[in-house]
Motif scaffolding. Structure first.
Motif, short mmCIF file in Angstrom:
data_model
loop_
_atom_site.label_atom_id
_atom_site.label_comp_id
_atom_site.label_asym_id
_atom_site.label_seq_id
_atom_site.Cartn_x
_atom_site.Cartn_y
_atom_site.Cartn_z
N GLU A 3 5.96 4.55 -7.46
CA GLU A 3 6.89 3.43 -7.49
C GLU A 3 8.29 3.90 -7.91
O GLU A 3 8.72 3.63 -9.04
CB GLU A 3 6.41 2.34 -8.47
CG GLU A 3 5.15 1.62 -8.03
CD GLU A 3 5.38 0.68 -6.85
OE1 GLU A 3 6.54 0.30 -6.61
OE2 GLU A 3 4.40 0.34 -6.18
N ARG A 56 7.40 -1.48 9.83
CA ARG A 56 7.03 -0.44 8.87
C ARG A 56 7.74 -0.65 7.55
O ARG A 56 7.16 -0.51 6.48
CB ARG A 56 7.37 0.94 9.44
CG ARG A 56 7.06 2.07 8.45
CD ARG A 56 7.34 3.42 9.04
NE ARG A 56 6.33 3.73 10.05
CZ ARG A 56 6.26 4.88 10.69
NH1 ARG A 56 7.15 5.83 10.45
NH2 ARG A 56 5.32 5.10 11.58
N ASN A 75 3.93 -3.06 0.00
CA ASN A 75 3.08 -2.14 -0.78
C ASN A 75 3.77 -1.63 -2.05
O ASN A 75 3.10 -1.13 -2.95
CB ASN A 75 2.66 -0.95 0.09
CG ASN A 75 1.69 -1.35 1.18
OD1 ASN A 75 1.02 -2.38 1.08
ND2 ASN A 75 1.63 -0.56 2.24
N HIS A 76 5.10 -1.74 -2.09
CA HIS A 76 5.87 -1.25 -3.25
C HIS A 76 6.86 -2.33 -3.70
O HIS A 76 8.07 -2.17 -3.57
CB HIS A 76 6.60 0.04 -2.89
CG HIS A 76 5.70 1.13 -2.39
ND1 HIS A 76 4.96 1.93 -3.23
CD2 HIS A 76 5.37 1.51 -1.12
CE1 HIS A 76 4.23 2.77 -2.51
NE2 HIS A 76 4.47 2.54 -1.24
N LYS A 120 6.18 -3.41 5.62
CA LYS A 120 4.90 -2.98 5.06
C LYS A 120 5.13 -2.17 3.79
O LYS A 120 4.44 -2.37 2.78
CB LYS A 120 4.15 -2.13 6.10
CG LYS A 120 2.79 -1.66 5.64
CD LYS A 120 2.08 -0.85 6.72
CE LYS A 120 0.73 -0.34 6.22
NZ LYS A 120 0.05 0.48 7.25
N TRP A 121 6.11 -1.27 3.82
CA TRP A 121 6.42 -0.49 2.61
C TRP A 121 6.90 -1.40 1.49
O TRP A 121 6.54 -1.21 0.34
CB TRP A 121 7.51 0.55 2.93
CG TRP A 121 7.01 1.71 3.75
CD1 TRP A 121 5.74 1.93 4.20
CD2 TRP A 121 7.81 2.77 4.25
NE1 TRP A 121 5.69 3.08 4.94
CE2 TRP A 121 6.94 3.63 4.99
CE3 TRP A 121 9.14 3.10 4.18
CZ2 TRP A 121 7.39 4.78 5.61
CZ3 TRP A 121 9.59 4.26 4.80
CH2 TRP A 121 8.72 5.08 5.50
N GLN A 122 7.73 -2.38 1.82
CA GLN A 122 8.22 -3.31 0.80
C GLN A 122 7.07 -4.09 0.18
O GLN A 122 7.05 -4.33 -1.02
CB GLN A 122 9.25 -4.27 1.42
CG GLN A 122 10.57 -3.60 1.77
CD GLN A 122 11.51 -4.53 2.50
OE1 GLN A 122 11.14 -5.13 3.51
NE2 GLN A 122 12.72 -4.67 2.00
#
Length: 198
Positions: A1, A15, A22-23, A18-20
């Motif tokens: 993180e 993508r 997941n984090h 998705k990253w946002q």
């Protein structure tokens, strides 16, 4: 993180989202880097903000003082609520970073520059006192070419620091055939004095 994650603006939107997801604790910075100057900065920013992130950065390489003038005008009117950072790449226009112009972030090299024209941490904080600058800061400059042997920026910035005055001295490389376009650009800046070297 990581606290911040700087990523190029051409990333696929799905993508990125998705990253946002997941984090969620990471603040994403969407960046545009180019070694040429965009024809339309407004359209570029409009396209970038279609991807919703914490902050936006545009770093471009001006080829002339006319380009720099366009970047300056764009910086003045750009929506500061978008957490926007504008950077003029290259050694010649390094001084643009000192104007700040509402930049959300200032990028410096920890020990040495990571890109041409980037200031080091010590240069930014000690020599140019970047964090003390605001709309009342007055700029002075030595212009001409070449300027590499001059230490005027060191002398005058040390003097200004001792006086505790909101003044900064920079060296700006200006060729003879650039003088007219530089002077047109300088009219818009907080430049209170110029000296020349040939």
């Amino acid at each position: 993180e990581p606290e911040y994650f700087d990523i190029e603006c051409d990333i696929d939107k799905n993508r990125l989202e998705k990253w946002q997801k997941n984090h969620p604790k990471t603040k994403f910075i969407l960046s545009y880097h180019s070694l040429s100057f965009p024809k339309d900065l407004d359209t570029l920013l409009e396209e970038m903000i279609k991807k919703d992130v914490y902050s936006y950065k545009i770093a471009v390489l001006p080829s002339s003082f006319e380009d720099l003038h366009r970047l300056y005008d764009f910086a003045k009117k750009a929506n500061k609520n978008r957490r926007l950072t504008l950077i003029a790449l290259g050694e010649k226009f390094f001084f643009f970073r000192l104007f700040r112009l509402g930049n959300f972030f200032d990028y410096v090299g920890a020990i040495k520059p990571t890109a041409p024209g980037q200031l080091t941490y010590n240069e930014a904080l000690s020599l140019y006192r970047l964090l003390e600058m605001d709309e009342n800061t007055k700029f002075y400059s030595l212009i001409g070419h070449p300027l590499d042997r001059s230490i005027s920026h060191i002398y005058y910035n040390e003097l200004f620091q001792k006086e505790r005055s909101k003044r900064v001295y920079v060296k700006i490389s200006v060729l003879k055939d650039e003088l007219a376009s530089f002077m047109e650009f300088a009219k818009n800046l907080r430049v209170w004095g110029l000296s020349g070297s040939a």
